[in-house]
Scaffold this motif. Sequence first.
Motif, mmCIF file in Angstrom:
data_model
loop_
_atom_site.group_PDB
_atom_site.id
_atom_site.type_symbol
_atom_site.label_atom_id
_atom_site.label_comp_id
_atom_site.label_asym_id
_atom_site.label_seq_id
_atom_site.Cartn_x
_atom_site.Cartn_y
_atom_site.Cartn_z
ATOM 1 N N VAL A 336 0.839 -1.209 0.000
ATOM 2 C CA VAL A 336 0.000 0.000 0.000
ATOM 3 C C VAL A 336 0.872 1.256 0.000
ATOM 4 C CG1 VAL A 336 -1.696 1.335 1.310
ATOM 5 C CG2 VAL A 336 -1.926 -1.154 1.136
ATOM 6 N N ALA A 337 1.872 1.287 0.880
ATOM 7 C CA ALA A 337 2.763 2.450 0.944
ATOM 8 C C ALA A 337 3.580 2.580 -0.333
ATOM 9 C CB ALA A 337 3.698 2.327 2.156
ATOM 10 N N ALA A 338 3.986 1.448 -0.912
ATOM 11 C CA ALA A 338 4.766 1.470 -2.151
ATOM 12 C C ALA A 338 3.948 2.072 -3.289
ATOM 13 C CB ALA A 338 5.219 0.061 -2.517
ATOM 14 N N VAL A 339 2.688 1.647 -3.423
ATOM 15 C CA VAL A 339 1.820 2.163 -4.485
ATOM 16 C C VAL A 339 1.627 3.665 -4.336
ATOM 17 C CG1 VAL A 339 -0.542 2.176 -5.382
ATOM 18 C CG2 VAL A 339 0.606 0.002 -4.940
ATOM 19 N N GLN A 340 1.385 4.105 -3.105
ATOM 20 C CA GLN A 340 1.170 5.543 -2.860
ATOM 21 C C GLN A 340 2.404 6.351 -3.274
ATOM 22 O OE1 GLN A 340 0.044 6.536 1.153
ATOM 23 N NE2 GLN A 340 0.365 8.728 0.851
ATOM 24 N N LYS A 341 3.580 5.890 -2.876
ATOM 25 C CA LYS A 341 4.808 6.617 -3.189
ATOM 26 C C LYS A 341 5.082 6.583 -4.689
ATOM 27 C CE LYS A 341 9.030 7.670 -0.793
ATOM 28 N NZ LYS A 341 8.343 8.841 -0.285
ATOM 29 N N LEU A 342 4.847 5.443 -5.309
ATOM 30 C CA LEU A 342 5.090 5.321 -6.750
ATOM 31 C C LEU A 342 4.147 6.207 -7.558
ATOM 32 C CD1 LEU A 342 5.696 1.474 -6.869
ATOM 33 C CD2 LEU A 342 7.356 3.231 -7.555
ATOM 34 N N ARG A 343 2.909 6.346 -7.098
ATOM 35 C CA ARG A 343 1.973 7.253 -7.789
ATOM 36 C C ARG A 343 2.494 8.689 -7.738
ATOM 37 N NH1 ARG A 343 -2.783 4.828 -9.190
ATOM 38 N NH2 ARG A 343 -3.612 3.129 -7.900
ATOM 39 N N GLU A 344 3.016 9.084 -6.591
ATOM 40 C CA GLU A 344 3.553 10.442 -6.437
ATOM 41 C C GLU A 344 4.735 10.662 -7.384
ATOM 42 O OE1 GLU A 344 4.573 10.625 -2.341
ATOM 43 O OE2 GLU A 344 2.487 10.672 -1.625
ATOM 44 N N ILE A 345 5.608 9.667 -7.479
ATOM 45 C CA ILE A 345 6.780 9.777 -8.366
ATOM 46 C C ILE A 345 6.335 9.796 -9.820
ATOM 47 C CG2 ILE A 345 8.916 8.647 -9.093
ATOM 48 C CD1 ILE A 345 8.955 7.358 -6.247
ATOM 49 N N HIS A 346 5.399 8.910 -10.157
ATOM 50 C CA HIS A 346 4.926 8.810 -11.541
ATOM 51 C C HIS A 346 4.301 10.121 -12.012
ATOM 52 C CE1 HIS A 346 2.264 7.585 -14.892
ATOM 53 N NE2 HIS A 346 3.230 6.721 -15.158
ATOM 54 N N ALA A 347 3.675 10.846 -11.105
ATOM 55 C CA ALA A 347 3.035 12.115 -11.471
ATOM 56 C C ALA A 347 4.057 13.140 -11.951
ATOM 57 C CB ALA A 347 2.263 12.667 -10.274
ATOM 58 N N GLU A 348 5.336 12.943 -11.591
ATOM 59 C CA GLU A 348 6.393 13.869 -12.002
ATOM 60 C C GLU A 348 7.422 13.169 -12.880
ATOM 61 O OE1 GLU A 348 7.246 17.083 -8.876
ATOM 62 O OE2 GLU A 348 6.957 15.283 -7.653
ATOM 63 N N LYS A 349 7.007 12.162 -13.595
ATOM 64 C CA LYS A 349 7.933 11.334 -14.369
ATOM 65 C C LYS A 349 8.651 12.096 -15.483
ATOM 66 C CE LYS A 349 4.709 9.722 -17.898
ATOM 67 N NZ LYS A 349 4.270 8.562 -18.687
ATOM 68 N N ASP A 350 8.118 13.232 -15.900
ATOM 69 C CA ASP A 350 8.760 14.001 -16.973
ATOM 70 C C ASP A 350 10.144 14.499 -16.560
ATOM 71 O OD1 ASP A 350 6.587 13.587 -18.569
ATOM 72 O OD2 ASP A 350 5.702 15.570 -18.262
ATOM 73 N N ALA A 351 10.412 14.537 -15.262
ATOM 74 C CA ALA A 351 11.725 14.978 -14.784
ATOM 75 C C ALA A 351 12.746 13.835 -14.813
ATOM 76 C CB ALA A 351 11.614 15.528 -13.367
ATOM 77 N N LEU A 352 12.294 12.633 -15.183
ATOM 78 C CA LEU A 352 13.160 11.460 -15.186
ATOM 79 C C LEU A 352 13.547 11.060 -16.607
ATOM 80 C CD1 LEU A 352 11.134 9.325 -12.605
ATOM 81 C CD2 LEU A 352 13.328 10.466 -12.173
ATOM 82 N N ALA A 353 14.688 10.383 -16.737
ATOM 83 C CA ALA A 353 15.076 9.822 -18.027
ATOM 84 C C ALA A 353 14.085 8.731 -18.411
ATOM 85 C CB ALA A 353 16.490 9.232 -17.937
ATOM 86 N N LYS A 354 13.990 8.448 -19.707
ATOM 87 C CA LYS A 354 12.989 7.485 -20.178
ATOM 88 C C LYS A 354 13.133 6.123 -19.510
ATOM 89 C CE LYS A 354 12.113 9.545 -24.721
ATOM 90 N NZ LYS A 354 10.753 9.967 -24.335
ATOM 91 N N HIS A 355 14.384 5.640 -19.385
ATOM 92 C CA HIS A 355 14.543 4.309 -18.798
ATOM 93 C C HIS A 355 14.207 4.307 -17.311
ATOM 94 C CE1 HIS A 355 18.414 6.279 -18.151
ATOM 95 N NE2 HIS A 355 18.696 5.404 -17.215
ATOM 96 N N VAL A 356 14.440 5.433 -16.619
ATOM 97 C CA VAL A 356 14.073 5.511 -15.203
ATOM 98 C C VAL A 356 12.555 5.622 -15.067
ATOM 99 C CG1 VAL A 356 14.396 6.752 -13.034
ATOM 100 C CG2 VAL A 356 16.285 6.590 -14.659
ATOM 101 N N ALA A 357 11.926 6.415 -15.938
ATOM 102 C CA ALA A 357 10.465 6.509 -15.939
ATOM 103 C C ALA A 357 9.861 5.134 -16.216
ATOM 104 C CB ALA A 357 10.003 7.517 -16.991
ATOM 105 N N GLY A 358 10.523 4.372 -17.077
ATOM 106 C CA GLY A 358 10.084 3.006 -17.354
ATOM 107 C C GLY A 358 10.157 2.138 -16.111
ATOM 108 N N GLU A 359 11.220 2.291 -15.331
ATOM 109 C CA GLU A 359 11.370 1.519 -14.095
ATOM 110 C C GLU A 359 10.253 1.861 -13.109
ATOM 111 O OE1 GLU A 359 13.325 -0.859 -13.527
ATOM 112 O OE2 GLU A 359 15.059 -0.656 -14.852
ATOM 113 N N VAL A 360 9.904 3.147 -13.036
ATOM 114 C CA VAL A 360 8.823 3.569 -12.134
ATOM 115 C C VAL A 360 7.503 2.936 -12.565
ATOM 116 C CG1 VAL A 360 7.458 5.536 -11.324
ATOM 117 C CG2 VAL A 360 9.953 5.734 -11.507
#
Length: 430
Positions: A336-360
């Motif tokens: 549950v905590a992992a999903v919540q944190k990952l959603r927050e990161i995914h919302a700002e994925k444009d700041a990440l490289a494509k392969h890192v955004a893919g990992e998220v």
Amino acid sequence: MGNGFGEKLRAERLERGLTQAELGRDLYSPSYISLLETGRREPTADVIEELARRLELAPKALEAWSQPVSVSDAEYVLAGLYARQAWDLRDYALAATHAASAAQIALEAKNTSAWWNMSYMQAECLMKQGQLKECQDLVQRLLDHPMAAESAGLGVRARQMLAAVCHGQGQLTVAVGHAQEAVRLCAELPKGSTLIIGALRALIGALAESGRLDEAWEYCQAMNEQMDDHSMTQLAGEVAWVIGNVAFMRHDYPEGIKYHERAAQLLSPANDIDLWARFNKASAAVRLSSGIVEPETLTSIERAELALSIVGGNKTDQLEVAFIRARWLYLTGDIVAAVQKLREIHAEKDALAKHVAGEVALLLGKALKAAGESDEALVYLEEAQKEFSAAGASDRVQQAMDAVLEIRLAQRRAQAATSPGAGAARSATA
């Protein structure tokens, strides 16, 4: 223009691919060379002559270094000094501004060497701020300049930075190409030069992220051969760090742990807390990617978070450290905590490289699957496929595809088990 001793010394040193320690060797400390280059120490005639000899300069160069400083020289030296002071304070935006001013003064005075070096510093500042496209454009201009072709050291520096920028943008195939060219140019540099180590690190990183781990490991051995008993402690720590990363990625855990323990001993937060932060972030990331959730892994995560809170870091740095924490939550069962944190990161994925955004996206898909949200999980897993494909990370594309197929197969089985035909078949069997 260009007669200021410090800037002349720095330009000549960098063109030869030498570190301050390599230039000073047994006679002058790196800190003393730094003081000379920034104008905070005045050299004696003996120092000038000795350093000129080590740089293989003609005797007439000594006279040029000793000439009075012009008004434009003074403006340039001052702008360069301000840039380095801002860099030391990690105010990279201000450092970039001063470096650009120094580069413009040098350009107007037709001092191409000084212009090249200060423009390169400006590019380093842009990369630190995460302004990768602007950095790429500036470094490309430096690479296109005749100086980069005339000097192997400058060519290596430009190619290495382009490789790092392309890697940061997820352009892994392009990054490999630039890094390979940098390594090729290193044949003209002295063994053990930090430029050689830097070029090899850039190539190893791009190859490893592309899934070409056997090739990356071969270059790890080549990099290790550049080291000897006289190598600087910090540099030896960085080399051990990179080799450990690749060992973990190849699932050679004993080697990975051995090299990362060595790196932890050699790298000190007192010497470079920014480097220490990046090491702990990388160490935690590769351990988690290998499924290692031991106390040492958590310690690395906490150190990375602590160091980031001190040095600041840009948005990309913050998201990457947050992603490492999310991976820890996932692997330790706190879905549950992992999903919540990952959603927050995914919302700002444009700041990440494509392969890192893919990992998220990949981890978010897996976490949602574990939470029983298969339909939503498919959306993120398919997104991960696209991100990895755009980055040229073929092995990661396959991982995302496997996860998608696993969910679809489970869904088909569930549908078959609940269909009227399946019930009739069960009755007939009974």
